[in-house]
Enzyme design. Structure first.
Site, PDB file in Angstrom:
ATOM      1  N   GLU A 142       0.876  -1.174   0.000  1.00 12.64           N
ATOM      2  CA  GLU A 142       0.000   0.000   0.000  1.00 12.64           C
ATOM      3  C   GLU A 142       0.910   1.219   0.000  1.00 12.64           C
ATOM      4  O   GLU A 142       1.493   1.579   1.029  1.00 12.64           O
ATOM      5  CB  GLU A 142      -0.923  -0.006   1.218  1.00 12.64           C
ATOM      6  CG  GLU A 142      -2.048  -1.012   1.115  1.00 12.64           C
ATOM      7  CD  GLU A 142      -3.133  -0.791   2.156  1.00 12.64           C
ATOM      8  OE1 GLU A 142      -2.961   0.069   3.051  1.00 12.64           O
ATOM      9  OE2 GLU A 142      -4.170  -1.477   2.079  1.00 12.64           O
ATOM     10  N   ASP A 147      -4.129   9.359  10.766  1.00 11.88           N
ATOM     11  CA  ASP A 147      -2.822   8.763  11.017  1.00 11.88           C
ATOM     12  C   ASP A 147      -2.219   9.285  12.309  1.00 11.88           C
ATOM     13  O   ASP A 147      -2.372  10.452  12.661  1.00 11.88           O
ATOM     14  CB  ASP A 147      -1.865   9.055   9.860  1.00 11.88           C
ATOM     15  CG  ASP A 147      -2.199   8.248   8.629  1.00 11.88           C
ATOM     16  OD1 ASP A 147      -2.593   7.074   8.786  1.00 11.88           O
ATOM     17  OD2 ASP A 147      -2.091   8.775   7.503  1.00 11.88           O
TER      18      ASP A 147
END
Length: 279
Positions: free
Chosen positions: A59, A70
């Site tokens: 990814e 994140d």
């Protein structure tokens, strides 16, 4: 927007589908890396290593700043990549350079709508991603009014899509993710930032897996909070098709930089550690 390359037939390694050919009870493995951390010049070495190690999917994120989902490890990684000059165009050029030499490894490009697409033509963007040789696209934070157009543009370009849902998503959201997936479904184990422990228990994850499988034949990869081989083994026990490992691997890249070691070699060591348990 980078110039769209001609869309060609998929690389032979991509034809069987994501996470295909695994033995029963042995889930596939996807690893997350921000493109440009390590520097893009090292992408050929990184992808060749992952291919040799039997990793199923990289990814590869087009780095973007201030991600709301994140944690600090991946945010710092994105900042390093952006400081190093990584852009959508340079990332796609790097993918195009390495893709023909890969045997097994698939590349799923992760891009943020606002950072990489907003203000440009969606069709041009999708064709550029497909033309670079990406095996799939995960487009983050697509506005709801444009989701149908996003799916249509991917279909027109012959580009498989990764869709996402949470273990605690509504049945409607789970169903929508299942129906739109043409590469795989990324089942996020919990709400929160990447790098934090999973909070959904195995029963809830298994129930969501069952709901997805009722509506799609595409594989389901589980991520967020997956850090070790033991975590992957636990996902195997509930029937996940694959595990996605993000922050733990990115942290090893960061550690290598701080200690003056080769980040690709350190990442290779990390992947071997993930593979140690027998499934």
């Amino acid at each position: 927007m980078p110039e769209a390359r001609p869309v060609t037939a998929p690389h032979p390694a991509a034809r069987p589908g994501f996470f295909a050919g695994r033995d029963p009870g042995q889930p596939g493995l996807a690893v997350f890396v921000n493109a440009g951390d390590p520097p893009l010049a090292a992408l050929a070495e990184l992808t060749a290593m992952l291919d040799d190690q039997g990793v199923d999917c990289l990814e590869l994120a087009v780095p973007f700043p201030r991600s709301a989902t994140d944690g600090p490890v991946i945010r710092r990684s994105a900042d390093r990549a952006l400081t190093g000059g990584a852009t959508l165009a340079s990332v796609l050029d790097a993918v195009a350079a390495v893709r023909p030499g890969l045997r097994r490894l698939r590349i799923a490009l992760l891009a943020d709508w606002s950072h990489s697409v907003k203000g440009s033509d969606l069709g041009d963007f999708t064709r550029a991603v497909a033309g670079a040789g990406c095996d799939a696209l995960l487009l983050h934070a697509v506005p709801p009014r444009l989701r149908a157009a996003h799916v249509e543009s991917a279909q027109d370009a012959g580009l498989p899509l990764v869709t996402t849902c949470y273990a605690v998503s509504s049945p409607q959201t789970v169903s929508a993710a299942a129906r739109a997936a043409s590469a795989y479904v990324y089942l996020v184990a919990h709400y929160g930032r990447s790098g934090t422990p999973a909070t959904a228990g195995p029963e809830r994850l298994a129930a969501t897996l069952a709901a997805l499988r009722a509506e799609t034949a595409r594989p389901v990869a589980v991520g967020f909070g997956v850090r070790t081989g033991a975590d992957i083994a636990a996902l195997a026990r509930i029937g996940a098709d694959a595990a996605v490992v993000g922050s733990a691997g990115v942290a090893r890249i960061e550690q290598a930089f701080h200690e003056g070691r080769d980040p690709v070699e350190e990442f290779a060591s990390f992947v071997r550690e993930l593979r140690r348990p027998s499934f």
